[in-house]
Design a protein around this motif. Structure first.
Motif, mmCIF file in Angstrom:
data_model
loop_
_atom_site.group_PDB
_atom_site.id
_atom_site.type_symbol
_atom_site.label_atom_id
_atom_site.label_comp_id
_atom_site.label_asym_id
_atom_site.label_seq_id
_atom_site.Cartn_x
_atom_site.Cartn_y
_atom_site.Cartn_z
ATOM 1 N N HIS A 7 -7.387 2.093 -9.897
ATOM 2 C CA HIS A 7 -6.185 2.350 -9.092
ATOM 3 C C HIS A 7 -4.967 2.363 -10.004
ATOM 4 O O HIS A 7 -4.379 1.329 -10.306
ATOM 5 N N HIS A 40 -1.089 9.353 -5.656
ATOM 6 C CA HIS A 40 -0.872 9.407 -4.210
ATOM 7 C C HIS A 40 -1.129 10.827 -3.694
ATOM 8 O O HIS A 40 -0.783 11.811 -4.360
ATOM 9 N N GLU A 73 -5.522 8.561 -4.357
ATOM 10 C CA GLU A 73 -5.245 7.554 -3.335
ATOM 11 C C GLU A 73 -4.708 8.333 -2.143
ATOM 12 O O GLU A 73 -3.505 8.639 -2.059
ATOM 13 N N SER A 99 -5.549 4.675 1.862
ATOM 14 C CA SER A 99 -4.585 3.577 2.031
ATOM 15 C C SER A 99 -3.571 3.887 3.130
ATOM 16 O O SER A 99 -3.281 5.050 3.418
ATOM 17 N N HIS A 101 0.303 3.630 4.122
ATOM 18 C CA HIS A 101 1.641 3.510 3.537
ATOM 19 C C HIS A 101 2.668 3.809 4.618
ATOM 20 O O HIS A 101 2.509 4.784 5.364
ATOM 21 N N HIS A 131 -5.527 -1.692 -0.770
ATOM 22 C CA HIS A 131 -4.654 -2.792 -0.324
ATOM 23 C C HIS A 131 -4.624 -3.055 1.193
ATOM 24 O O HIS A 131 -3.565 -2.920 1.813
ATOM 25 N N ARG A 168 4.880 -5.062 0.093
ATOM 26 C CA ARG A 168 3.901 -5.465 1.116
ATOM 27 C C ARG A 168 4.135 -6.929 1.475
ATOM 28 O O ARG A 168 4.571 -7.710 0.651
ATOM 29 N N ASP A 194 -3.089 -0.905 -9.248
ATOM 30 C CA ASP A 194 -2.042 -0.103 -8.610
ATOM 31 C C ASP A 194 -0.880 0.052 -9.597
ATOM 32 O O ASP A 194 0.292 -0.011 -9.222
#
Ligand SMILES: [Zn+2]
Ligand SMILES: [Zn+2]
Length: 239
Positions: A7, A40, A73, A99, A101, A131, A168, A194
């Motif tokens: 990641h 992303h 991702e 993921s 977001h 995550h 987060r 990440d």
């Protein structure tokens, strides 16, 4: 010794600060065997166009002892668990992280968020859930962990979520909750940095502190084992 970080991000994300070449050099300096390039998906503001993911054929995959895996991702874009890349592109990814977001999908109730995450895990190209540790997206962890096991998906333990300035919320408590359940149901986890700057590639220190805190079994940590790559690779990948 952990041999993989799957990641990582680059300047291509629009909010990262290193190049792919710099990440590769950092991974080689650390002695990693596998580096995953997981930019992303296109729904992320400032992120790459889908053409970016369609041109991976031009990237070499071997750099000395380091193997590069080119994936994505992907963003979960609705509470039905749909992703922001079409199937014809997903099938060419060497692996897919899915993921949640906040810029790509509005949080729902815990049930709705869990349904979305499970639907994404049921996508045959997805092998990692990124995550799942953010209180802005409350999750029903028992159901999530069981679904991860059923769908052969690894839940990520994300080192960046544990950064004191992470956007987060509640990551440590949430990670402890799902690690305990992963222990109970024998579900493997994957450490991911990440990374958005090359110096953090392969550095899992904050995540390892939490794994140690819950006395998490080494055999369920995929990063240490060469044979994990078979588990983590997109089973439908045509390249
Ligand atoms: Zn990012
Ligand atoms: Zn993410």
């Amino acid at each position: 010794m952990y041999i993989m970080d799957l990641h990582t991000h680059t300047i291509e994300s629009g909010h990262g600060y290193s190049t792919l070449q710099e990440n590769i050099e950092a991974a080689r300096r650390l002695g990693l065997k596998y580096l995953g390039f997981s930019e992303h998906g296109p729904a992320m503001p400032g992120g790459p166009h889908k053409f970016f993911f369609m041109n991976f054929r031009c990237i070499p995959r071997q750099f000395g002892d380091l193997t590069l895996l080119c994936g994505v991702e992907a963003n979960i874009i609705d509470l039905n668990g749909n992703l922001d890349l079409e199937e014809s592109i997903l099938q060419d990814m060497e692996y897919v992280i899915a993921s949640l977001h906040t810029h790509c999908v509005k949080p729902g109730t815990a049930k709705e968020n869990t349904d979305a995450a499970i639907a994404a895990m049921e996508n045959p190209y997805v092998t990692i859930l990124g995550h799942p540790d953010d209180s802005r997206y409350p999750l029903e962890y028992e159901r999530l962990v069981k679904a991860a096991k059923e769908n052969h998906v690894a839940l990520e333990v994300n080192n960046s979520s544990l950064h004191p300035k992470s956007i987060r919320k509640g990551a440590r408590e949430n990670i402890i909750t799902y690690l305990e359940l992963c222990k109970k149901y024998q579900v493997p986890i994957l450490l991911g940095t990440d990374s958005h700057f090359s110096e953090s590639v392969g550095h899992f220190e904050d995540a390892l502190q939490v794994l140690h805190f819950v006395d998490f079994p080494e055999e369920l940590i995929l990063n240490g084992r060469e044979d994990s790559i078979a588990f983590l690779r997109n089973p439908m990948n045509r390249l």
